[in-house]
Motif scaffolding. Structure first.
Motif, mmCIF file in Angstrom:
data_model
loop_
_atom_site.group_PDB
_atom_site.id
_atom_site.type_symbol
_atom_site.label_atom_id
_atom_site.label_comp_id
_atom_site.label_asym_id
_atom_site.label_seq_id
_atom_site.Cartn_x
_atom_site.Cartn_y
_atom_site.Cartn_z
ATOM 1 N N LEU A 194 0.818 -1.177 0.046
ATOM 2 C CA LEU A 194 -0.033 0.121 0.097
ATOM 3 C C LEU A 194 0.889 1.368 -0.015
ATOM 4 O O LEU A 194 0.637 2.206 -0.789
ATOM 5 C CB LEU A 194 -0.808 -0.067 1.299
ATOM 6 N N ILE A 195 1.971 1.162 0.808
ATOM 7 C CA ILE A 195 2.838 2.363 0.605
ATOM 8 C C ILE A 195 3.404 2.681 -0.580
ATOM 9 O O ILE A 195 3.635 3.919 -1.045
ATOM 10 C CB ILE A 195 3.909 2.145 1.754
ATOM 11 N N THR A 196 3.729 1.604 -1.421
ATOM 12 C CA THR A 196 4.259 1.508 -2.658
ATOM 13 C C THR A 196 3.353 2.640 -3.728
ATOM 14 O O THR A 196 3.599 3.387 -4.538
ATOM 15 C CB THR A 196 4.362 0.316 -3.403
ATOM 16 N N VAL A 197 2.166 2.048 -3.802
ATOM 17 C CA VAL A 197 1.040 2.798 -4.406
ATOM 18 C C VAL A 197 0.887 4.377 -3.927
ATOM 19 O O VAL A 197 0.612 5.151 -4.821
ATOM 20 C CB VAL A 197 -0.245 2.067 -4.354
ATOM 21 N N LEU A 198 0.980 4.382 -2.740
ATOM 22 C CA LEU A 198 0.779 5.801 -2.047
ATOM 23 C C LEU A 198 1.698 6.765 -2.632
ATOM 24 O O LEU A 198 1.719 7.968 -3.028
ATOM 25 C CB LEU A 198 0.553 5.740 -0.681
ATOM 26 N N LEU A 199 2.922 6.227 -2.444
ATOM 27 C CA LEU A 199 4.033 6.951 -3.289
ATOM 28 C C LEU A 199 4.097 7.175 -4.440
ATOM 29 O O LEU A 199 4.300 8.318 -5.020
ATOM 30 C CB LEU A 199 5.681 6.199 -2.850
ATOM 31 N N LEU A 200 3.460 6.319 -5.297
ATOM 32 C CA LEU A 200 3.222 6.699 -6.673
ATOM 33 C C LEU A 200 2.172 7.895 -7.104
ATOM 34 O O LEU A 200 2.135 8.533 -7.883
ATOM 35 C CB LEU A 200 3.008 5.469 -7.582
ATOM 36 N N LEU A 201 1.077 7.766 -5.891
ATOM 37 C CA LEU A 201 0.255 8.886 -6.159
ATOM 38 C C LEU A 201 0.461 9.934 -5.392
ATOM 39 O O LEU A 201 -0.059 10.993 -5.719
ATOM 40 C CB LEU A 201 -1.113 8.334 -5.497
ATOM 41 N N TRP A 202 1.499 10.132 -4.723
ATOM 42 C CA TRP A 202 1.882 11.326 -3.940
ATOM 43 C C TRP A 202 2.380 12.426 -4.869
ATOM 44 O O TRP A 202 3.369 12.080 -5.617
ATOM 45 C CB TRP A 202 3.094 10.776 -2.822
ATOM 46 N N PRO A 203 1.802 13.565 -4.936
ATOM 47 C CA PRO A 203 2.382 14.609 -5.963
ATOM 48 C C PRO A 203 3.816 15.034 -5.418
ATOM 49 O O PRO A 203 4.558 15.494 -6.519
ATOM 50 C CB PRO A 203 1.252 15.838 -5.827
ATOM 51 N N MET A 204 4.192 14.985 -4.394
ATOM 52 C CA MET A 204 5.576 15.387 -3.839
ATOM 53 C C MET A 204 6.677 14.537 -4.734
ATOM 54 O O MET A 204 7.748 15.038 -4.733
ATOM 55 C CB MET A 204 5.684 15.451 -2.253
ATOM 56 N N THR A 205 6.275 13.418 -5.146
ATOM 57 C CA THR A 205 7.344 12.302 -5.628
ATOM 58 C C THR A 205 7.528 12.439 -7.130
ATOM 59 O O THR A 205 8.177 11.653 -7.969
ATOM 60 C CB THR A 205 6.951 11.184 -5.386
ATOM 61 N N ASP A 206 6.551 13.693 -7.858
ATOM 62 C CA ASP A 206 6.883 13.845 -9.289
ATOM 63 C C ASP A 206 8.535 14.352 -9.613
ATOM 64 O O ASP A 206 8.921 15.266 -8.936
ATOM 65 C CB ASP A 206 6.083 14.936 -9.654
ATOM 66 N N GLY A 207 8.920 13.394 -10.519
ATOM 67 C CA GLY A 207 10.089 13.787 -11.172
ATOM 68 C C GLY A 207 11.288 13.398 -10.167
ATOM 69 O O GLY A 207 12.373 13.552 -10.444
ATOM 70 N N SER A 208 11.148 12.810 -9.057
ATOM 71 C CA SER A 208 11.971 11.984 -7.970
ATOM 72 C C SER A 208 12.493 10.675 -8.389
ATOM 73 O O SER A 208 11.519 9.733 -8.098
ATOM 74 C CB SER A 208 11.743 12.374 -6.719
ATOM 75 N N VAL A 209 13.611 10.407 -8.903
ATOM 76 C CA VAL A 209 14.013 9.092 -8.939
ATOM 77 C C VAL A 209 14.254 8.414 -7.718
ATOM 78 O O VAL A 209 13.952 7.400 -7.753
ATOM 79 C CB VAL A 209 15.305 9.098 -9.971
#
Length: 259
Positions: free
Chosen positions: A135-150
């Protein structure tokens, strides 16, 4: 050839001279031709025992199948590279060479430790941990703060590796919760449920993308809902199981050898 013919003729002569031996030979031939029903009769009690095992342990098997189906039902999975490219602004080159290898090496390194933890602290906590990491994995993908962050995407691959490494603990719950005669059928049913959920999720995702023009973000939300429901089902898994085998890792590490 002459020796063989002479041996056969001698045996015929002996049988003609000895009627009792000839009768025994004929009785043996009839016994060989007679159909045996012993094996068929032996399978009937075994089938009844398997049916009773399934009827008495179906709640455990139902929970395991439901959990497997929910955590593998991810319509966004076939479009993960496209989602990272379009929505997260990460190039396919970085996805292939910088993000995905983290899953492979993390899974390889975490699998022995997660399996050992399952023997030490219990299988259910490890299954819950794996579902939470999914679930944390999917939430990290949905979190806008992770855009463009490898780096954040690499972290998401590490968390999903924990989820995959915790899967053997689920098999252990089924192994110790089901009787021996029902485990094979139960394992096949759980595996079939996972494959069916993956196929249905992939077809549904393709249908929503191609026919209804749904955004990839919506598919990711559907995957998050399904994974969250799987985490809730993991909380309902049984805690008490069959007695541990004598050679388990828990006994080898914590119990002294008595001679």
């Amino acid at each position: 050839m002459l020796i063989v013919c002479e041996s056969w003729s001698r045996s015929d002569e002996i049988q003609e001279k000895c009627p009792a031996r000839r009768a025994r030979v004929q009785d043996g031939a009839r016994e060989l031709r007679r159909p045996t029903s012993t094996s068929r009769d032996a399978l009937v009690p075994r089938a009844r025992t398997m049916r009773r095992s399934f009827s008495s342990h179906w709640p455990i098997l139902l929970l395991i199948c439901l959990f497997t189906g929910l955590v593998t039902f991810k319509p966004s999975e076939p479009f993960l590279v496209a989602f990272l490219d379009c929505d997260k602004s990460i190039s396919p080159h970085n996805v292939i060479h910088a993000v995905f290898p983290v899953w492979s090496y993390s899974y390889l390194g975490l699998l022995p430790f997660v399996c050992a933890a399952a023997e030490l602290i219990g299988h259910k906590p490890v299954v819950i941990l794996g579902a939470a990491c999914r679930l944390i994995t999917v939430l990290l993908l949905l979190w806008p703060m992770t855009d463009g962050s490898v780096m954040w995407m690499q972290l998401s691959q590490a968390t999903i590796a924990v989820g995959f490494a915790a899967h053997p603990a689920l098999s252990a719950i089924m192994y110790r919760g089901l009787p021996r005669e029902a485990y094979t059928q139960g394992a096949g049913l759980v595996a079939s449920t996972g494959v069916l959920a993956e196929v249905v999720a992939s077809l549904l995702g393709q249908l929503l993308i191609s026919q209804m023009h749904v955004q990839l973000y919506v598919l990711m939300i559907m995957s998050a809902i399904s994974t969250g429901a799987g985490l809730l089902v993991a909380l309902l898994l049984p805690t008490r199981q069959m007695p541990r085998p004598a050679a388990s890792l828990h006994n080898l590490l914590l119990l002294p050898n008595e001679e």
